[in-house]
Design a protein around this motif. Structure first.
Motif, PDB file in Angstrom:
ATOM      1  N   UNK A 231       0.868  -1.175   0.000  1.00 11.98           N
ATOM      2  CA  UNK A 231       0.000   0.000   0.000  1.00 11.98           C
ATOM      3  C   UNK A 231       0.907   1.228   0.000  1.00 11.98           C
ATOM      4  N   UNK A 232       0.668   2.142  -0.921  1.00 12.05           N
ATOM      5  CA  UNK A 232       1.647   3.199  -1.153  1.00 12.05           C
ATOM      6  C   UNK A 232       1.596   4.336  -0.133  1.00 12.05           C
ATOM      7  N   UNK A 233       0.442   4.911   0.065  1.00 10.83           N
ATOM      8  CA  UNK A 233       0.321   6.104   0.909  1.00 10.83           C
ATOM      9  C   UNK A 233      -0.780   5.877   1.948  1.00 10.83           C
ATOM     10  N   UNK A 234      -0.890   6.757   2.956  1.00  8.90           N
ATOM     11  CA  UNK A 234      -1.932   6.578   3.977  1.00  8.90           C
ATOM     12  C   UNK A 234      -3.345   6.483   3.419  1.00  8.90           C
ATOM     13  N   UNK A 235      -3.616   7.097   2.292  1.00  7.11           N
ATOM     14  CA  UNK A 235      -4.947   7.021   1.705  1.00  7.11           C
ATOM     15  C   UNK A 235      -5.254   5.624   1.167  1.00  7.11           C
ATOM     16  N   UNK A 236      -4.223   4.803   1.033  1.00  4.72           N
ATOM     17  CA  UNK A 236      -4.375   3.471   0.446  1.00  4.72           C
ATOM     18  C   UNK A 236      -4.533   2.358   1.482  1.00  4.72           C
ATOM     19  N   UNK A 237      -4.719   2.714   2.740  1.00  5.13           N
ATOM     20  CA  UNK A 237      -4.829   1.705   3.793  1.00  5.13           C
ATOM     21  C   UNK A 237      -5.755   2.237   4.887  1.00  5.13           C
ATOM     22  N   UNK A 238      -6.569   1.364   5.448  1.00  6.33           N
ATOM     23  CA  UNK A 238      -7.610   1.819   6.375  1.00  6.33           C
ATOM     24  C   UNK A 238      -7.052   2.347   7.689  1.00  6.33           C
ATOM     25  N   UNK A 239      -5.898   1.843   8.126  1.00  8.24           N
ATOM     26  CA  UNK A 239      -5.330   2.285   9.404  1.00  8.24           C
ATOM     27  C   UNK A 239      -3.817   2.433   9.259  1.00  8.24           C
TER      28      UNK A 239
ATOM     29  N   UNK B  89      10.342   1.130   3.869  1.00 14.12           N
ATOM     30  CA  UNK B  89      11.208   0.774   2.752  1.00 14.12           C
ATOM     31  C   UNK B  89      10.407   0.255   1.551  1.00 14.12           C
ATOM     32  N   UNK B  90       9.270  -0.381   1.804  1.00 16.01           N
ATOM     33  CA  UNK B  90       8.406  -0.835   0.714  1.00 16.01           C
ATOM     34  C   UNK B  90       7.738   0.352   0.033  1.00 16.01           C
ATOM     35  N   UNK B  91       7.247   1.262   0.826  1.00 19.72           N
ATOM     36  CA  UNK B  91       6.586   2.455   0.290  1.00 19.72           C
ATOM     37  C   UNK B  91       7.585   3.330  -0.472  1.00 19.72           C
ATOM     38  N   UNK B  92       8.814   3.400   0.043  1.00 16.40           N
ATOM     39  CA  UNK B  92       9.858   4.156  -0.660  1.00 16.40           C
ATOM     40  C   UNK B  92      10.155   3.527  -2.014  1.00 16.40           C
ATOM     41  N   UNK B  93      10.152   2.204  -2.070  1.00 16.91           N
ATOM     42  CA  UNK B  93      10.374   1.539  -3.359  1.00 16.91           C
ATOM     43  C   UNK B  93       9.269   1.908  -4.340  1.00 16.91           C
TER      44      UNK B  93
END
Length: 266
Positions: A164-172, A185-189
């Motif tokens: 999930x890339x950004x906070x808008x892409x995940x419920x919590x 590190x995953x989001x940075x990728x």
């Protein structure tokens, strides 16, 4: 569009990507009936968890699809399959890296000047060993695609990215900040991925919309919409103006994932 029809420039094509969490399970939950009412030109399935010879594929053929299948060597695990009403010009199983190809993670099909990669990225949720594999895959996959783009600039990469890339892409986002799939590190990728010349088709067409593509089977997460957006259709920069529309189909309930779709011009 009819099977094996020639591709014409400017023709609209509808692509669906869907992690089925087992194709036989999805079929038992009405997948064919749903597809008969919701036609797409290309279907990209992940986690088929089977070889083609143990699945009844006649219903897909009746809908006008031919298939290409890249199964994992381990039975009941991983695997991707691409079904299309258009005959691809070229099909390539895997990316040439045995560690990933034995798990059936990447299937390439070329349609005219478009290269479509159907991908199932590793999950790191089972522990440190698989998280290390996931991060190595991300690095290797990035390099593989950048090399591919030198000769095939119009690339579309669909599938379950397991990020999930950004906070808008995940419920919590707060409670999940240390969870695999939302690690820094995953989001940075994924930021690097998009900065390298790829466009998130869903976010391109729906800048502020909140929708998810995966819900845990636990605690009724889907009924309360406690989800993650981890499935993507990303397109290389030269192709972005050919995105007509993109979205999710949250009405499809054949898996713990929901399908993601995009309509593009070939």
């Amino acid at each position: 569009m009819t099977l094996d029809a020639p591709i014409h420039s400017g023709e609209t094509v509808r692509i669906l990507t869907y992690n089925l969490n087992g194709i036989r399970s999805a079929l038992s939950k009405g997948l064919i009936e749903w597809l008969s009412q919701n036609p797409f030109d290309i279907l990209c399935f992940q986690e088929v968890k089977a070889t083609h010879d143990v699945v009844d594929l006649l219903p897909f053929e009746a809908l006008g699809y031919k298939y290409h299948w890249h199964a994992a060597e381990k039975k009941g695990y991983s695997g991707v399959a691409t079904f299309s009403k258009i005959a691809p010009d070229q099909v390539v199983m895997g990316c040439g890296i045995p560690a990933y190809d034995c798990e059936g993670r990447i299937l390439r099909t070329d349609f005219g000047d478009l290269t479509l990669l159907n991908c199932y990225f590793p999950s790191g949720t089972t522990g440190e060993i698989r998280q290390t594999v996931k991060m190595q895959f991300l690095n290797d996959f990035f390099n593989y695609v950048q090399e591919l783009r030198k000769n095939r600039p119009n690339v579309v990469v669909v599938g379950d990215y397991n990020i999930a890339h950004t906070p808008i892409d995940i419920h919590d986002p707060v409670r999940n900040k240390t969870s695999s799939g939302f690690l820094p590190e995953e989001r940075e990728w994924l930021t690097k991925w998009f900065d390298s010349g790829f466009v998130d088709s869903y976010r391109f067409k729906n800048p502020g919309k909140v929708e998810y593509s995966w819900w845990s089977f636990r605690a009724g997460s889907r009924s309360t919409n406690k989800g993650w957006r981890i499935d993507y259709i990303s397109v290389s920069e030269p192709f972005k103006d050919r995105i007509v529309a993109a979205g999710h189909r949250t009405d499809a309930v054949h898996s713990d994932h929901g399908p993601v779709w995009a309509e593009v011009l070939l």
